[in-house]
Design an enzyme around this catalytic site. Structure first.
Site, short mmCIF file in Angstrom:
data_model
loop_
_atom_site.label_atom_id
_atom_site.label_comp_id
_atom_site.label_asym_id
_atom_site.label_seq_id
_atom_site.Cartn_x
_atom_site.Cartn_y
_atom_site.Cartn_z
N LYS A 1 6.45 -1.95 2.00
CA LYS A 1 5.25 -1.41 2.66
C LYS A 1 4.07 -2.36 2.43
O LYS A 1 3.21 -2.12 1.59
CB LYS A 1 4.96 0.00 2.10
CG LYS A 1 4.04 0.82 2.99
CD LYS A 1 4.13 2.27 2.62
CE LYS A 1 3.08 3.12 3.29
NZ LYS A 1 3.14 3.14 4.75
N ARG B 1 8.48 4.44 -4.22
CA ARG B 1 8.46 3.38 -3.19
C ARG B 1 7.42 2.30 -3.52
O ARG B 1 7.67 1.12 -3.30
CB ARG B 1 8.19 3.98 -1.81
CG ARG B 1 8.35 2.94 -0.70
CD ARG B 1 8.23 3.53 0.67
NE ARG B 1 6.94 4.13 0.89
CZ ARG B 1 6.63 4.90 1.94
NH1 ARG B 1 7.55 5.15 2.86
NH2 ARG B 1 5.42 5.40 2.07
N TYR C 1 0.83 -1.20 0.00
CA TYR C 1 0.00 0.00 0.00
C TYR C 1 0.86 1.24 0.00
O TYR C 1 2.07 1.17 0.24
CB TYR C 1 -0.96 0.00 1.19
CG TYR C 1 -0.34 0.26 2.54
CD1 TYR C 1 0.43 -0.70 3.19
CD2 TYR C 1 -0.51 1.49 3.18
CE1 TYR C 1 1.00 -0.45 4.42
CE2 TYR C 1 0.06 1.75 4.43
CZ TYR C 1 0.81 0.77 5.04
OH TYR C 1 1.38 1.02 6.27
N HIS D 1 -0.79 -20.84 -0.66
CA HIS D 1 0.28 -19.92 -0.27
C HIS D 1 1.12 -19.47 -1.46
O HIS D 1 1.44 -18.30 -1.60
CB HIS D 1 1.18 -20.55 0.79
CG HIS D 1 0.51 -20.71 2.13
ND1 HIS D 1 -0.64 -21.45 2.30
CD2 HIS D 1 0.82 -20.22 3.35
CE1 HIS D 1 -1.00 -21.41 3.56
NE2 HIS D 1 -0.14 -20.66 4.23
N1 PMP Z 1 7.27 3.67 9.25
C1 PMP Z 1 6.12 2.97 9.20
C2 PMP Z 1 6.07 1.62 9.83
C3 PMP Z 1 4.99 3.53 8.56
O1 PMP Z 1 3.85 2.83 8.49
C4 PMP Z 1 5.08 4.83 8.03
C5 PMP Z 1 3.87 5.49 7.41
N2 PMP Z 1 3.64 5.04 6.13
C6 PMP Z 1 6.30 5.52 8.09
C7 PMP Z 1 7.38 4.90 8.72
C8 PMP Z 1 6.47 6.88 7.49
O2 PMP Z 1 6.50 6.77 6.09
P1 PMP Z 1 6.03 7.97 5.16
O3 PMP Z 1 6.78 9.16 5.60
O4 PMP Z 1 6.43 7.54 3.80
O5 PMP Z 1 4.56 8.10 5.32
#
Ligand code: PMP
Length: 287
Positions: A149, A52, A33, A102
């Protein structure tokens, strides 16, 4: 007018938006996401989040569901249909829908795409930033690829709930060496006693925050010193200031760690200034 979601090629009323029960995101957390902050209806740090997203998908061998250009148009259309100026856009891409197994579906299936848009009360966020927030610490218990992510956020959800229960806003994960990795949904920072900004290096098992990366540029341009080096919760408490960064929180001052004050126990001037500068920069980079 009600909220509108995008699900696999269609804009539908939010309340009626559904995914298939065999979506691999739903069954296996086999999905990634991205979240963009929206400033004046535009995608903040637009480019960085796309880069990303492509990397996360690549690491999991999930296809980009459409070109970056097409996806930008769909995201913008979702924002437009929701008539949101200040808010957030959530995009989820799963490996797709297939009989539960899986291993990856063979033959390959099209990735499944969901987009939602939500409104943010910027005045309330500014008030919270002026007051600062508390964080708690919790042992790091996530898998070894936090740089991707993914929607596999159960440890993050449990940590955040633990924070919520004691009136804190974020939970910082602490590794086996006693050093903070990052927050459940943000990166962690301090301003040390010499005024040096410090956040953990990305060789560690953390997400490479886009807000963090943009803030690096802001910090350099403001002539401040920056170190990519981890810190302990004790160091955070004895620092001048602490704060967290993320698309949801932007730059948010931290005033306590595990109920004990950071510095003077008030939102620090450096964090507050960086918040203002970050918002300006993110608006510049909005698409
Ligand atoms: N670390 C984690 C675990 C997150 O979920 C987030 C938020 N997406 C961030 C760091 C900060 O990332 P960003 O600045 O890209 O939102």
């Amino acid at each position: 007018m009600g909220r509108i979601a995008y699900v696999n090629g269609r804009f539908v009323p939010h309340a009626d938006a559904v995914v298939h029960i065999e979506d691999r995101g739903y069954q296996l957390a086999d999905a990634v996401y991205e979240v963009w902050a929206l400033f004046d209806g535009k995608l903040a740090d637009g480019e960085g989040h796309f880069v990303r997203l492509e990397r996360s998908l690549h690491e999991l061998a999930i296809r980009m569901p459409m070109s970056r250009r097409a996806l930008t148009l769909v995201l913008r259309e979702a924002v437009r249909r929701n008539r949101v100026k200040e808010g957030m856009v959530y995009l989820q891409v799963s490996r797709g829908v297939a009989k539960r197994d899986h291993a990856f579906p063979s033959p390959e299936v099209p990735p499944a795409v969901v987009i939602t848009v939500s409104r943010v009360d910027r005045a309330a966020s500014e008030l919270r930033a002026a007051q600062g927030v508390g964080v708690i610490t919790t042992p790091e218990n996530r898998w070894g690829r936090c740089d991707i992510k993914t929607v596999g956020l159960l440890p993050n959800a449990l940590a955040k709930q633990k924070a919520r229960e004691v009136g804190a806003v974020e939970a910082w994960f602490v590794d086996e060496l006693g050093l903070v990795t990052e927050g459940a949904s943000s990166n962690a920072w301090i301003v040390d006693q010499d005024g040096v900004l410090r956040t953990r290096d990305t060789n560690a098992n953390i997400l490479r925050g886009i807000t963090r990366a943009t803030l690096f540029d802001v910090i350099r341009d403001a002539g401040l010193k920056l170190e990519e080096r981890p810190f302990s919760p004790e160091e955070a408490r004895s620092a001048r200031e602490a704060f967290i960064t993320g698309a949801g929180t932007l730059v948010l001052p931290v005033v306590s760690v595990d109920g004990k004050p950071v510095g003077e126990g008030v939102a620090g001037p450096v964090a507050q200034r960086l918040r203002r500068l970050y918002i300006e920069r993110a608006k510049d980079r909005a698409i």
